[in-house]
Design an enzyme around this catalytic site. Sequence first.
Site, mmCIF file in Angstrom:
data_model
loop_
_atom_site.group_PDB
_atom_site.id
_atom_site.type_symbol
_atom_site.label_atom_id
_atom_site.label_comp_id
_atom_site.label_asym_id
_atom_site.label_seq_id
_atom_site.Cartn_x
_atom_site.Cartn_y
_atom_site.Cartn_z
ATOM 1 N N SER A 187 3.556 -1.973 10.390
ATOM 2 C CA SER A 187 4.400 -1.906 10.912
ATOM 3 C C SER A 187 5.490 -3.175 10.003
ATOM 4 C CB SER A 187 4.933 -1.375 11.783
ATOM 5 O OG SER A 187 5.126 -0.128 12.247
ATOM 6 N N GLU A 219 -5.351 -4.841 10.855
ATOM 7 C CA GLU A 219 -4.491 -4.104 10.183
ATOM 8 C C GLU A 219 -4.562 -2.710 11.810
ATOM 9 O OE1 GLU A 219 -2.698 -2.655 6.674
ATOM 10 O OE2 GLU A 219 -3.986 -1.292 6.701
ATOM 11 N N GLY A 251 2.516 2.580 10.844
ATOM 12 C CA GLY A 251 3.043 3.659 10.566
ATOM 13 C C GLY A 251 4.045 3.555 11.338
ATOM 14 N N GLY A 261 5.291 1.201 4.612
ATOM 15 C CA GLY A 261 6.128 2.358 4.755
ATOM 16 C C GLY A 261 7.268 1.436 3.643
ATOM 17 N N GLU A 303 -7.011 4.527 7.735
ATOM 18 C CA GLU A 303 -7.119 5.637 7.130
ATOM 19 C C GLU A 303 -8.018 6.349 6.230
ATOM 20 O OE1 GLU A 303 -3.275 5.579 4.823
ATOM 21 O OE2 GLU A 303 -2.510 4.607 7.185
ATOM 22 N N ASN A 350 0.940 -1.295 0.345
ATOM 23 C CA ASN A 350 0.000 0.018 -0.239
ATOM 24 C C ASN A 350 1.183 1.263 -0.394
ATOM 25 O OD1 ASN A 350 -2.048 2.047 0.077
ATOM 26 N ND2 ASN A 350 -2.710 1.165 2.034
ATOM 27 N N TRP A 351 1.274 1.718 -0.858
ATOM 28 C CA TRP A 351 2.211 3.105 -1.302
ATOM 29 C C TRP A 351 1.053 4.056 -0.548
ATOM 30 C CZ3 TRP A 351 3.961 2.255 -7.213
ATOM 31 C CH2 TRP A 351 5.123 1.224 -7.317
ATOM 32 N N LYS A 352 0.050 4.105 -0.110
ATOM 33 C CA LYS A 352 -0.681 5.298 0.119
ATOM 34 C C LYS A 352 -0.156 6.859 -1.075
ATOM 35 C CE LYS A 352 -0.431 2.761 4.774
ATOM 36 N NZ LYS A 352 -0.238 3.086 5.856
ATOM 37 N N HIS A 390 -9.619 1.407 4.704
ATOM 38 C CA HIS A 390 -8.312 0.986 5.236
ATOM 39 C C HIS A 390 -9.037 1.897 6.477
ATOM 40 C CE1 HIS A 390 -4.671 2.421 6.214
ATOM 41 N NE2 HIS A 390 -3.906 0.999 5.612
#
Length: 250
Positions: free
Chosen positions: A214, A168, A174, A236, A98, A10-12, A96
């Site tokens: 993470s 998650e 993160g 990340g 976010e 997931n490159w966000k 997600h």
Amino acid sequence: MSRKALIAANWKMFKTPAEAKAFVDAFLPLVAGHARDEIALFPSPVLLPTVVEAARGSNVAVGAQNIHFAEEGAYTGETSIGQLKAIGGTHTLIGHSERRQYFAETDEIVNQKLHTALKHGVVPIVCIGEVLAEREAGKTADVLKTQVIGAFAGITAEMAAPIVIAYEPVWAIGTGKTATPEMAVDAHRIIRAEVAKLLGAQVGANMRILYGGSVKADNATALIGQEEIDGALVGGASLKPDSFAAIVKY
Ligand code: 13P
């Protein structure tokens, strides 16, 4: 157990098209011939055509980080499932944390998006997980069950085969704080039991449940190596080809 692991990036909201293309060009040789696990990249919508093109014919699938539940319409700023499919995207993340946290996505919206993805043959990865306050209050199991029940409203056993769940824990995203393998396994068992309760033992046994939060090369084996953990959703550490390839080859 024959659940094939899925390792997803997931490159966000990172990378330009040039950076995305450079990633794929460097990454593909690192995972060429890797058939043990499925591999998928989830870039921003504006990068999707570039990434699909660069990964064409490889063992790497490409999907969206989000789709709208409506097939088309006046929804400024959104991406439809038809648009995703038309450019060659095959997967989508749904719900997600976010999206839930910053864009007010509810279990009801997640459910509508899940129905849309299944209707159009796009592989959905439904993201669930508790926030820190919920874990500290001993509410993790209740939160996970509520999210599964909400996401799966109206889903039948016949429809469920393509669905992937990503667990998650929000406090691990993160932050560098990974759930221990034991914590992740406990959560995955709760989720799988709830899926089995809703859709039957067979669907429960077959559903892939990924861990995210993470994940790095140095903890990937301890996590994905668990029988209960069917892959990873990586933020990340998925941004660099060598680091993501190391996770794929856990
Ligand atoms: P990190 O791997 O950066 O913690 O992000 C996890 C995540 O949100 C993947 O969807």
